[in-house]
Write a protein that holds these residues in place. Structure first.
Motif, PDB file in Angstrom:
ATOM      1  N   ARG A   1      -9.086  -5.231  -2.558  1.00 28.39           N
ATOM      2  CA  ARG A   1     -10.098  -3.922  -2.930  1.00 28.39           C
ATOM      3  C   ARG A   1      -9.939  -2.633  -2.848  1.00 28.39           C
ATOM      4  NH1 ARG A   1     -15.508  -7.331   0.746  1.00 28.39           N
ATOM      5  NH2 ARG A   1     -13.707  -7.868   1.090  1.00 28.39           N
ATOM      6  N   LEU A   2      -8.424  -2.596  -2.301  1.00 31.44           N
ATOM      7  CA  LEU A   2      -8.519  -0.938  -2.413  1.00 31.44           C
ATOM      8  C   LEU A   2      -7.676  -0.974  -3.688  1.00 31.44           C
ATOM      9  CD1 LEU A   2      -7.562   1.304  -0.236  1.00 31.44           C
ATOM     10  CD2 LEU A   2      -5.233   0.272   0.017  1.00 31.44           C
ATOM     11  N   PHE A   3      -7.201  -1.846  -4.320  1.00 30.04           N
ATOM     12  CA  PHE A   3      -6.158  -1.538  -5.625  1.00 30.04           C
ATOM     13  C   PHE A   3      -6.058  -2.735  -6.191  1.00 30.04           C
ATOM     14  CE2 PHE A   3      -2.015  -1.409  -4.819  1.00 30.04           C
ATOM     15  CZ  PHE A   3      -1.674  -0.467  -3.659  1.00 30.04           C
ATOM     16  N   PRO A   4      -6.106  -2.821  -7.296  1.00 32.60           N
ATOM     17  CA  PRO A   4      -5.383  -3.501  -8.309  1.00 32.60           C
ATOM     18  C   PRO A   4      -4.506  -4.690  -7.580  1.00 32.60           C
ATOM     19  CG  PRO A   4      -6.702  -2.475  -9.872  1.00 32.60           C
ATOM     20  CD  PRO A   4      -6.268  -1.549  -8.448  1.00 32.60           C
TER      21      PRO A   4
ATOM     22  N   ALA B   1      -6.259 -10.503  -0.650  1.00 30.63           N
ATOM     23  CA  ALA B   1      -6.781 -10.388   1.034  1.00 30.63           C
ATOM     24  C   ALA B   1      -7.590  -8.884   1.347  1.00 30.63           C
ATOM     25  CB  ALA B   1      -7.342 -10.943   1.688  1.00 30.63           C
ATOM     26  N   ARG B   2      -6.785  -8.320   1.275  1.00 25.74           N
ATOM     27  CA  ARG B   2      -5.903  -7.220   1.984  1.00 25.74           C
ATOM     28  C   ARG B   2      -6.076  -6.100   1.467  1.00 25.74           C
ATOM     29  NH1 ARG B   2      -5.751  -8.235   7.559  1.00 25.74           N
ATOM     30  NH2 ARG B   2      -5.032  -9.959   8.407  1.00 25.74           N
TER      31      ARG B   2
ATOM     32  N   VAL C   1       1.188  -0.826   0.216  1.00 29.58           N
ATOM     33  CA  VAL C   1      -0.229  -0.183   0.130  1.00 29.58           C
ATOM     34  C   VAL C   1       0.935   1.185  -0.148  1.00 29.58           C
ATOM     35  CG1 VAL C   1      -1.791  -0.992   1.337  1.00 29.58           C
ATOM     36  CG2 VAL C   1      -0.855   0.015   2.560  1.00 29.58           C
ATOM     37  N   ALA C   2       1.884   1.399   0.619  1.00 34.12           N
ATOM     38  CA  ALA C   2       2.989   2.469   0.863  1.00 34.12           C
ATOM     39  C   ALA C   2       3.659   2.427  -0.286  1.00 34.12           C
ATOM     40  CB  ALA C   2       4.205   2.074   1.800  1.00 34.12           C
ATOM     41  N   ILE C   3       3.809   1.589  -1.600  1.00 31.24           N
ATOM     42  CA  ILE C   3       4.196   1.535  -3.085  1.00 31.24           C
ATOM     43  C   ILE C   3       4.368   1.578  -3.894  1.00 31.24           C
ATOM     44  CG2 ILE C   3       7.219   3.034  -1.114  1.00 31.24           C
ATOM     45  CD1 ILE C   3       8.455   0.057  -2.714  1.00 31.24           C
ATOM     46  N   HIS C   4       3.063  -0.026  -3.490  1.00 29.67           N
ATOM     47  CA  HIS C   4       2.804  -0.485  -5.395  1.00 29.67           C
ATOM     48  C   HIS C   4       3.767  -0.576  -5.638  1.00 29.67           C
ATOM     49  CE1 HIS C   4      -0.974  -0.823  -8.048  1.00 29.67           C
ATOM     50  NE2 HIS C   4      -0.236  -1.423  -7.942  1.00 29.67           N
TER      51      HIS C   4
END
Lengths: 320, 320
Positions: free
Chosen positions: A287-290, A283-284, A253-256
């Motif tokens: 849904r935030l991003f692909p 799972a974590r 989530v921090a740097i994708h």
């Protein structure tokens, strides 16, 4: 005399060494015991002697040497700030200067896992990617971060210490002084300790048989081998994966990143570990991003990532 | 007609708008209500009309417009992928194309907190630094990461989603589908909900007086004002800081930034929040590597960070 580039990867029990020409093609690999109880000066002297022996043998001279060391390494100053894993702790050892003096060539240091990250970037899975997270799960948990094709070091070469993410705020005491670091929950050491517990309470009969009931013989490798028979051992591995996945998800989530590489000895568990990690990260974060475009793979270079990174560092130097 | 650069920051209740010349000096700021229940087309139309009104008034024409939107924004394609905070959810709205058509200029989108990060980088505390982490604590928790002086976006502009780090693996359900995200534990919403709980169980008499016992009136601002009288309210704020510090510490070990900027409405709590964050980050990371050189500061631009970032984006475009 041809110019030789030397890669050295210092571990708790052995020192790996590799030689290449300026093209980076490795033509020699070997290792010597670390004998860490002798202290830093003696260990460095033995490394220097071994390198001299190898280069003399080939009839060349060392043009530059890269060396990976565990612990906190000031990469810019070439100093081992703190190396707690050795029998004799190292503190503020100017290892680059000491070894450079003996060999008469430039010596470049880097934390061992950042070095393995560099190896994976130059010689392994990282070649075609721009953004990569490397996480090495062994005795401890280390990491490295590549952004825009460049190993991200931070001012001390300490960026990428992914094993010291706090995963359980009030969890077990870590060697770093914090509580609940990923390393305390999912390193090879933590996993083996859980295997020992399961064995001692009678929940892992196959593990018991495999090691003759000797806690000192319980390793992650043995645990992997008996996981199909001892369901609790399998669950222990999955539980480690659960924590590793949180650490991976938090970096994602921090740097994708495009690619997450799992290295270190524990990665040898293969899909037993990688399967649940892939599932849980999805799972974590999913849904935030692909996350389908984020690959999570085992290291291509395995235990050679460090020494190959050291060769690359000897040739190319530190990223600016 | 002079070229005007337009910055727009779309929030749940109001849309901020600023104008500058090519030098980036802002000479007009204003805002209109969002009226998000009307849906994306109507909201964008009203923004376009307002921008036209402002630019006509000045006698210039919009050369480029930057717009920050909450949620998942595909910065490269100019599409609002998912905007869940509005009364009417937005999904796959080509906002850049729609607004660009109306205004006849290029429109560049970015997630609102990445935009605020960009603002802080260009106009605020980030000017002299190379590596910065921005974390905005408001209704939700967002973030942005600057490495080598460049805002780090990732392939979708989604890198920096620091509010979706998993802090409590089995914690409260998050809007993103995960459990125990930092946002569920320490956002303004989560903190206010805890304030309401304390009030309803009779543990926060000063808060009760301040809002006439009305849960709908409990805000983080009011909680801050009564924290010296209601010890449990103070502890709730410190507990949020405890979680935020973990999120910050986890990014610090990963990238070792020079500067961490705390923005968003909750940052207005000042030292009540910042004090324990600084203390805890130091306690969690400080023995791993020196953190005295890592500054943790409140945003210099405050609520203007987003609209100023939008101006910068209009002028400079997306980082490569």
């Amino acid at each position: 005399m041809p110019d030789l580039f030397v890669g050295v990867d210092v571990g708790g029990t052995s020192v790996k060494c590799a030689l290449s020409g300026p093209d980076g093609k490795v033509f020699h690999e070997g290792s010597i015991p670390t004998e860490s109880h002798e202290g830093p000066e003696a260990v460095l002297k033995r490394i220097g002697d071994y390198v001299t022996f190898l280069t003399n043998d080939i009839g060349g001279r060392p043009a530059a040497l890269g060396m990976g060391l565990p612990g906190l390494v000031d990469a810019h100053k070439g100093i081992s700030r703190y190396l707690p894993n050795m029998t004799t702790h190292w503190r503020d050892v100017p290892a680059a200067a000491i070894l450079g003096r003996q060999l008469g060539c430039e010596v470049r240091l880097l934390n061992d896992v950042r070095m393995a990250t560099y190896g994976e970037l130059i010689y392994g899975l990282g070649k075609p990617v721009n953004t990569m997270v490397f996480i090495a799960i062994g005795t401890g948990i280390g990491g490295g971060i590549v952004i825009d094709n460049k190993l991200r070091l931070g001012p001390l070469g300490a960026a990428g210490e992914l094993g010291h993410q706090t995963i359980d705020p009030t969890g077990p005491l870590c060697g770093c002084g914090n509580h609940g670091c990923l390393e305390t929950l999912a390193s090879g050491t933590a996993l083996a300790a859980e295997g020992i517990r399961l064995m001692l309470v009678g929940m892992a009969p196959a593990l018991h048989d495999a090691v003759d009931g000797d806690p000192g013989k319980v390793t992650v490798e043995v645990m992997g081998a008996v996981a199909e028979q001892d369901e609790p051992v399998k669950q222990a591995i999955q539980h480690a994966a659960f924590y590793i996945a949180i650490g991976v998800a938090n970096v994602v989530v921090a740097i994708h990143p495009e690619l997450v590489v799992i290295g270190g000895g524990v990665a040898k568990l293969g899909d037993l570990l990688l399967g649940p990690i892939r599932h849980d990260v999805r799972a974590r974060v999913g849904r935030l991003f692909p996350v389908d475009d984020i690959r999570i793979e085992n290291s291509q270079l395995g235990s050679k990532a460090g020494v190959l990174g050291a060769i690359a560092l000897a040739i190319h130097g530190l990223p600016a």
